[in-house]
Design an enzyme around this catalytic site. Structure first.
Site, short mmCIF file in Angstrom:
data_model
loop_
_atom_site.label_atom_id
_atom_site.label_comp_id
_atom_site.label_asym_id
_atom_site.label_seq_id
_atom_site.Cartn_x
_atom_site.Cartn_y
_atom_site.Cartn_z
N TYR A 177 0.85 -1.19 0.00
CA TYR A 177 0.00 0.00 0.00
C TYR A 177 0.88 1.24 0.00
O TYR A 177 2.06 1.19 0.34
CB TYR A 177 -0.94 0.01 1.21
CG TYR A 177 -0.29 0.33 2.54
CD1 TYR A 177 -0.18 1.64 3.00
CD2 TYR A 177 0.25 -0.68 3.33
CE1 TYR A 177 0.42 1.94 4.21
CE2 TYR A 177 0.85 -0.40 4.55
CZ TYR A 177 0.93 0.92 4.98
OH TYR A 177 1.54 1.21 6.18
N CYS A 178 0.26 2.37 -0.42
CA CYS A 178 1.01 3.63 -0.40
C CYS A 178 0.14 4.74 0.18
O CYS A 178 -0.29 4.63 1.33
CB CYS A 178 1.59 3.97 -1.77
SG CYS A 178 0.45 3.85 -3.16
N ARG A 179 -0.17 5.77 -0.58
CA ARG A 179 -0.87 6.95 -0.03
C ARG A 179 -2.37 6.92 -0.24
O ARG A 179 -3.06 7.84 0.17
CB ARG A 179 -0.29 8.22 -0.65
CG ARG A 179 1.16 8.49 -0.26
CD ARG A 179 1.74 9.59 -1.13
NE ARG A 179 3.10 9.94 -0.69
CZ ARG A 179 3.96 10.63 -1.44
NH1 ARG A 179 3.61 11.02 -2.66
NH2 ARG A 179 5.16 10.91 -0.97
N CYS A 183 -2.43 6.98 -5.56
CA CYS A 183 -0.98 6.81 -5.48
C CYS A 183 -0.52 5.66 -6.38
O CYS A 183 -1.20 4.63 -6.45
CB CYS A 183 -0.57 6.56 -4.02
SG CYS A 183 1.20 6.32 -3.78
#
Length: 235
Positions: A177-179, A183
């Site tokens: 996962y990121c932002r 993202c």
């Protein structure tokens, strides 16, 4: 002040928030600052604009009391004025996603293969991470991970994955996962992991979505052990 004038004033004050977020770049600033405080220089680099324009956008957000600023040496460092501002960004994006076909189409283009998404609810995912059945991988910059991250996640910025592949198990699914949904770091991470034969899925949530859903986050405000204990106690 008569009632009509007072009512106009009330709506006018709320409209200040609407005016402040009525810009794609200012919305992106809210998403970036939801990951943790950042200097004007870092924000400028992330936005792909010049520092004068970034400063102007930040001033608009500051005038609406959505961000605050402090000086750190020669740098001006910005942060959201409260967690409710991050929740506002999540709510705005969710409403837009629900009602705007153009946004739905653009998001669909970001996910080349829907099968690569983690199709389980948040609580199930959390249980799987707690039991060690999956590896939750935070592929944002390490400074953002340090500010706050999903429980039981490990930090591995997308730029470091190639040289750190040996740290990842081959017998478990990796959930990157990121932002948040907009993202692309997680997509880049999946491409690398799949290229090297690892099982990987993408979680569209970021820390803002997780917090908006009422789920706990882990922070490093105290010693890592204490933070982990605090997270577990909240589950």
């Amino acid at each position: 002040m008569d009632k009509r004038t007072l009512k106009d004033l009330l709506f006018e004050q709320v409209a200040r928030i609407g005016k402040a977020v009525a810009s794609p770049k200012r919305l992106e600033l809210l998403e970036l600052l939801a990951q943790g405080e950042k200097s004007v220089e870092v924000l400028t680099r992330e936005l792909g604009t010049d520092i004068k324009l970034t400063s102007a956008h930040l001033k608009t957000l500051k005038d609406a009391q959505l961000v605050s600023v402090r000086r750190e040496g020669k740098y001006m460092v910005y942060r959201l004025s409260g967690p409710d501002v991050a929740s506002l960004w999540v709510l705005l994006r969710s409403v837009a996603e629900e009602h705007l076909l153009e946004l739905q189409g653009a998001l669909a283009q970001m996910v080349s293969d829907p099968a690569q998404l983690a199709h389980v609810d948040r609580h199930t995912l959390l249980d799987q991470a707690r039991r060690g059945e999956i590896v939750m991988l935070d592929v944002r910059p390490e400074t953002e991970f340090t500010t706050a991250h999903l429980p039981f996640a490990r930090s591995m910025p997308v730029a470091d994955i190639e040289r750190r592949l040996g740290e990842l198990p081959r017998d478990k699914t990796i959930v990157a996962y990121c932002r948040g949904p907009f993202c692309v770091f997680a997509d880049e991470a999946l491409a690398i992991l799949h290229r090297h034969g690892l099982q990987a899925r993408k979680l569209q949530d970021g820390v803002s979505e997780w917090a908006a859903a009422g789920l706990p986050l882990t922070t490093h405000a105290t010693h890592a052990t204490h933070a982990t204990c605090a997270t577990r106690a909240a589950l």
